[in-house]
Design a protein around this motif. Structure first.
Motif, PDB file in Angstrom:
ATOM      1  N   GLU A   1       0.825  -1.204   0.000  1.00 24.36           N
ATOM      2  CA  GLU A   1       0.000   0.000   0.000  1.00 24.36           C
ATOM      3  C   GLU A   1       0.866   1.264   0.000  1.00 24.36           C
ATOM      4  O   GLU A   1       0.470   2.301  -0.534  1.00 24.36           O
ATOM      5  CB  GLU A   1      -0.927   0.002   1.218  1.00 24.36           C
ATOM      6  CG  GLU A   1      -1.948  -1.124   1.235  1.00 24.36           C
ATOM      7  CD  GLU A   1      -3.014  -0.958   0.174  1.00 24.36           C
ATOM      8  OE1 GLU A   1      -3.142   0.150  -0.384  1.00 24.36           O
ATOM      9  OE2 GLU A   1      -3.720  -1.949  -0.114  1.00 24.36           O
TER      10      GLU A   1
ATOM     11  N   ASN B   1      -2.402  -8.822  -3.112  1.00 23.87           N
ATOM     12  CA  ASN B   1      -3.103  -7.652  -2.589  1.00 23.87           C
ATOM     13  C   ASN B   1      -4.236  -7.218  -3.512  1.00 23.87           C
ATOM     14  O   ASN B   1      -5.300  -6.800  -3.045  1.00 23.87           O
ATOM     15  CB  ASN B   1      -2.108  -6.505  -2.405  1.00 23.87           C
ATOM     16  CG  ASN B   1      -2.726  -5.308  -1.708  1.00 23.87           C
ATOM     17  OD1 ASN B   1      -3.138  -5.373  -0.562  1.00 23.87           O
ATOM     18  ND2 ASN B   1      -2.793  -4.188  -2.424  1.00 23.87           N
TER      19      ASN B   1
ATOM     20  N   HIS C   1      -8.069  -7.090  -2.023  1.00 20.66           N
ATOM     21  CA  HIS C   1      -9.021  -6.121  -2.583  1.00 20.66           C
ATOM     22  C   HIS C   1      -9.989  -6.759  -3.568  1.00 20.66           C
ATOM     23  O   HIS C   1     -10.917  -6.085  -4.032  1.00 20.66           O
ATOM     24  CB  HIS C   1      -8.269  -4.987  -3.278  1.00 20.66           C
ATOM     25  CG  HIS C   1      -7.529  -4.089  -2.346  1.00 20.66           C
ATOM     26  ND1 HIS C   1      -8.157  -3.236  -1.468  1.00 20.66           N
ATOM     27  CD2 HIS C   1      -6.192  -3.920  -2.143  1.00 20.66           C
ATOM     28  CE1 HIS C   1      -7.263  -2.561  -0.766  1.00 20.66           C
ATOM     29  NE2 HIS C   1      -6.056  -2.962  -1.148  1.00 20.66           N
TER      30      HIS C   1
ATOM     31  N   GLY D   1     -12.187  -7.696  -0.814  1.00 22.31           N
ATOM     32  CA  GLY D   1     -12.912  -6.428  -0.850  1.00 22.31           C
ATOM     33  C   GLY D   1     -14.267  -6.537  -1.500  1.00 22.31           C
ATOM     34  O   GLY D   1     -15.232  -5.880  -1.078  1.00 22.31           O
TER      35      GLY D   1
END
Length: 217
Positions: free
Chosen positions: A39, A67, A72, A134
């Motif tokens: 991130e 990731n 996500h 996500g």
């Protein structure tokens, strides 16, 4: 497509399937440590930092893929991506379909989406978001405001009944689940069998009466 090109693409798909599978599986064990690095955009090659800080087995690229597609994205259902790459790679490289099914990749995508929805409600209360991703958590939080928690559970139930029964035709694999189709009005086999058996029954009744007529004469 040229046969050589198909074989090269099939080999590339198989390699990508292995890489994605290992990267995604490693993400489930190292996502908390790797997420802060990903991130922050701390690319080891550009920043000169130590790439060993990334816990993912496949390095920084594997952590980044995990990731994007796992945390996500689809959570546990992200494993459908390397699975589909593997199926396509085998099909191109060896010219053999491991699973013969119409619109297979679309069906697998819908099934994976349903798994993400299912883990959305589970992981929300378990406070462990990685399994849902996500997409699963966003779906649960969004629909919960509209139809409530119980409504979301019913939505998941209807979703899987429709997917497994009408799209995957699960009755082929588990015949005992045929009652689902009968509830939905899809099973007309019993009616057609009765209609085909009626003429045979009448014919047998007529033939059985013919000897009686001969005996009377």
């Amino acid at each position: 497509m040229d046969p050589k090109t198909k074989k090269v693409l099939g080999f590339i798909f198989l390699v990508c399937a292995v890489y994605f599978a290992i990267a995604f599986l490693s993400t489930f064990f190292n996502w908390e440590a790797d997420q802060s690095i990903i991130e922050a955009g701390d690319v080891p090659i550009l920043s000169g930092s130590d790439a060993g800080r990334v816990g993912n087995t496949m390095g920084y690229a594997g952590a980044w893929l995990g990731n994007v597609f796992v945390f996500h994205g689809f959570g546990l259902a992200a494993l459908f991506i390397p699975f589909m790459l593997f199926l396509k790679g085998v099909e191109l490289l060896f010219e053999k379909k491991l699973i013969v099914e119409t619109h297979l990749y679309l069906k697998l995508a819908l099934l994976g989406l349903g798994i993400s929805f299912l883990f959305g409600i589970i992981c929300y209360y378990a406070q462990y978001p990685i399994w849902a991703g996500g997409i699963g958590l966003s779906a649960f939080l969004g629909l919960k405001k509209i139809i409530g928690v119980l409504g979301y559970v019913l939505f998941i139930l209807v979703y899987f009944v429709v997917i497994l029964t009408l799209i995957f035709d699960i009755e082929r694999w588990i015949p005992s689940l045929g009652f689902i189709k009968r509830i939905l009005g899809k099973d007309e086999s019993t009616l057609s069998k009765d209609q085909t058996n009626e003429p045979k029954a009448t014919e047998s009744a007529i033939t059985s009466k013919e000897p009686d007529r001969c005996s009377l004469l």
